[in-house]
Write a protein that holds these residues in place. Structure first.
Motif, PDB file in Angstrom:
ATOM      1  N   UNK A 102       0.781  -1.241   0.187  1.00 18.99           N
ATOM      2  CA  UNK A 102       0.074   0.003   0.128  1.00 18.99           C
ATOM      3  C   UNK A 102       0.779   1.134  -0.067  1.00 18.99           C
ATOM      4  N   UNK A 103       1.985   1.224   0.517  1.00 15.47           N
ATOM      5  CA  UNK A 103       2.885   2.551   0.775  1.00 15.47           C
ATOM      6  C   UNK A 103       3.503   2.636  -0.715  1.00 15.47           C
ATOM      7  N   UNK A 104       3.848   1.471  -1.274  1.00 11.74           N
ATOM      8  CA  UNK A 104       4.428   1.740  -2.556  1.00 11.74           C
ATOM      9  C   UNK A 104       3.821   2.314  -3.724  1.00 11.74           C
ATOM     10  N   UNK A 105       2.228   1.657  -3.368  1.00 11.43           N
ATOM     11  CA  UNK A 105       1.218   1.914  -4.297  1.00 11.43           C
ATOM     12  C   UNK A 105       1.087   3.908  -4.114  1.00 11.43           C
ATOM     13  N   UNK A 106       1.031   4.219  -2.927  1.00 10.48           N
ATOM     14  CA  UNK A 106       0.952   5.591  -2.549  1.00 10.48           C
ATOM     15  C   UNK A 106       2.093   6.162  -3.101  1.00 10.48           C
ATOM     16  N   UNK A 107       3.215   5.838  -2.900  1.00  9.98           N
ATOM     17  CA  UNK A 107       4.282   6.463  -3.477  1.00  9.98           C
ATOM     18  C   UNK A 107       4.361   6.497  -4.789  1.00  9.98           C
ATOM     19  N   UNK A 108       4.074   5.511  -5.573  1.00 13.94           N
ATOM     20  CA  UNK A 108       4.072   5.716  -6.894  1.00 13.94           C
ATOM     21  C   UNK A 108       2.873   6.471  -7.632  1.00 13.94           C
ATOM     22  N   UNK A 109       1.833   6.630  -6.824  1.00 14.39           N
ATOM     23  CA  UNK A 109       0.641   7.699  -7.117  1.00 14.39           C
ATOM     24  C   UNK A 109       1.176   9.060  -6.973  1.00 14.39           C
ATOM     25  N   UNK A 110       1.991   8.992  -5.875  1.00 12.01           N
ATOM     26  CA  UNK A 110       2.481  10.358  -5.657  1.00 12.01           C
ATOM     27  C   UNK A 110       3.625  10.988  -6.551  1.00 12.01           C
ATOM     28  N   UNK A 111       4.538  10.008  -7.020  1.00 11.51           N
ATOM     29  CA  UNK A 111       5.349  10.171  -8.324  1.00 11.51           C
ATOM     30  C   UNK A 111       4.720  10.589  -9.502  1.00 11.51           C
ATOM     31  N   UNK A 112       3.758   9.827  -9.726  1.00  9.26           N
ATOM     32  CA  UNK A 112       2.997  10.238 -11.259  1.00  9.26           C
ATOM     33  C   UNK A 112       2.356  11.334 -11.020  1.00  9.26           C
TER      34      UNK A 112
ATOM     35  N   UNK B 111       3.523  14.005  -9.364  1.00  6.57           N
ATOM     36  CA  UNK B 111       4.322  15.029  -9.427  1.00  6.57           C
ATOM     37  C   UNK B 111       5.139  15.204 -10.899  1.00  6.57           C
ATOM     38  N   UNK B 112       5.367  13.907 -11.431  1.00  4.80           N
ATOM     39  CA  UNK B 112       5.715  13.789 -12.932  1.00  4.80           C
ATOM     40  C   UNK B 112       4.791  14.638 -13.685  1.00  4.80           C
ATOM     41  N   UNK B 113       3.361  14.421 -13.552  1.00  4.13           N
ATOM     42  CA  UNK B 113       2.244  15.243 -14.532  1.00  4.13           C
ATOM     43  C   UNK B 113       2.548  16.630 -14.138  1.00  4.13           C
TER      44      UNK B 113
ATOM     45  N   UNK C 148      16.018  27.213 -20.992  1.00  2.40           N
ATOM     46  CA  UNK C 148      16.798  26.521 -20.070  1.00  2.40           C
ATOM     47  C   UNK C 148      15.856  26.161 -18.769  1.00  2.40           C
ATOM     48  N   UNK C 149      15.140  26.835 -18.385  1.00  2.17           N
ATOM     49  CA  UNK C 149      13.706  26.405 -17.754  1.00  2.17           C
ATOM     50  C   UNK C 149      13.225  24.988 -17.987  1.00  2.17           C
ATOM     51  N   UNK C 150      12.959  25.060 -19.306  1.00  6.74           N
ATOM     52  CA  UNK C 150      12.285  23.945 -19.966  1.00  6.74           C
ATOM     53  C   UNK C 150      13.150  22.647 -19.708  1.00  6.74           C
ATOM     54  N   UNK C 151      14.330  22.937 -20.251  1.00 12.84           N
ATOM     55  CA  UNK C 151      15.378  21.823 -20.160  1.00 12.84           C
ATOM     56  C   UNK C 151      15.529  21.360 -18.680  1.00 12.84           C
ATOM     57  N   UNK C 152      15.330  22.343 -17.643  1.00 20.72           N
ATOM     58  CA  UNK C 152      15.817  21.951 -16.287  1.00 20.72           C
ATOM     59  C   UNK C 152      14.535  20.854 -15.783  1.00 20.72           C
ATOM     60  N   UNK C 153      13.280  21.562 -16.232  1.00 15.31           N
ATOM     61  CA  UNK C 153      12.144  20.755 -15.764  1.00 15.31           C
ATOM     62  C   UNK C 153      12.209  19.189 -16.705  1.00 15.31           C
ATOM     63  N   UNK C 154      12.622  19.082 -17.714  1.00 15.14           N
ATOM     64  CA  UNK C 154      12.721  17.788 -18.250  1.00 15.14           C
ATOM     65  C   UNK C 154      13.697  16.928 -17.705  1.00 15.14           C
ATOM     66  N   UNK C 155      14.911  17.473 -17.337  1.00 18.31           N
ATOM     67  CA  UNK C 155      15.731  16.816 -16.578  1.00 18.31           C
ATOM     68  C   UNK C 155      15.583  16.412 -15.147  1.00 18.31           C
TER      69      UNK C 155
ATOM     70  N   UNK D  52       9.733   7.841 -25.524  1.00 20.96           N
ATOM     71  CA  UNK D  52       9.664   6.809 -24.438  1.00 20.96           C
ATOM     72  C   UNK D  52       8.835   6.948 -23.221  1.00 20.96           C
ATOM     73  N   UNK D  53       7.965   8.143 -23.205  1.00 16.23           N
ATOM     74  CA  UNK D  53       6.686   8.291 -22.196  1.00 16.23           C
ATOM     75  C   UNK D  53       5.539   7.866 -22.910  1.00 16.23           C
ATOM     76  N   UNK D  54       5.613   7.830 -24.367  1.00 12.27           N
ATOM     77  CA  UNK D  54       4.241   7.326 -24.902  1.00 12.27           C
ATOM     78  C   UNK D  54       4.359   5.719 -25.071  1.00 12.27           C
TER      79      UNK D  54
END
Length: 186
Positions: A3-13, A15-17, A115-122, A183-185
């Protein structure tokens, strides 16, 4: 997965979005500034060409000679005066409208927002690869948002037309993140 791993994965998803949204905004912003810079550079080029043509015409006796051939020398003199006035106006507009300066300001804004765009992607890549923790990614995201606010506050304004041109460019031949997008698609 726990359950903690699922919650962490959802948080990462989530944050990534969030980071992808920020990256997309910066991508469109930097591309619109590039298009605005191109537009002002084109205006300046056209103004220079018009100025050269008008200056040559007003400085030559060709116009007067042509009108003199048909018996209207006074009209020739008037035509030269009008062309000289237009040349002066083109020169004055160059100083007043400062297309070259505006183009340079948009180029500077484009570089900063890119530069900011690239930083976000990185940061997205680092987060997805596990190189940074979600907490570290959030902290860096917040810092980048502060940078973004400063950059956008200082940036010159773009027009709807600039954004339309940026959108068309990004959809066709000026993509920025093809490898990551592929990669993301998958």
């Amino acid at each position: 997965m726990s359950e903690a791993g699922t919650a962490n994965a959802a948080q990462i998803d989530e944050l990534v979005a969030n980071l992808r949204d920020s990256a997309e905004r910066m991508k469109y912003t930097y591309k619109s500034h590039e298009k605005a810079a191109d537009r002002y550079a084109l205006y300046e080029k056209r103004r220079h060409v018009a100025l050269i043509v008008l200056t040559v015409l007003s400085a030559s006796a060709l116009i007067v000679s042509i009108f003199a051939l048909v018996g209207h020398e006074a009209w020739g003199n008037l035509a030269v005066a009008v062309v000289a006035t237009l040349a002066s106006l083109a020169s004055l507009l160059g100083d007043y409208l400062d297309f070259a300066g505006k183009s340079q300001q948009h180029q500077i804004a484009a570089v900063k927002t890119r530069s900011l765009f690239i930083s976000y992607e990185d940061l997205i890549g680092d987060l997805l690869s596990g190189a940074v923790s979600p907490a570290a990614a959030r902290k860096r995201r917040d810092q980048m948002r502060e940078e973004e606010n400063g950059v956008l506050m200082d940036a010159v304004r773009t027009t709807r037309k600039d954004y339309d041109r940026a959108s068309k460019a990004l959809e066709s031949d000026e993509r920025t993140s093809e490898a990551q997008d592929a990669l993301h698609s998958e």
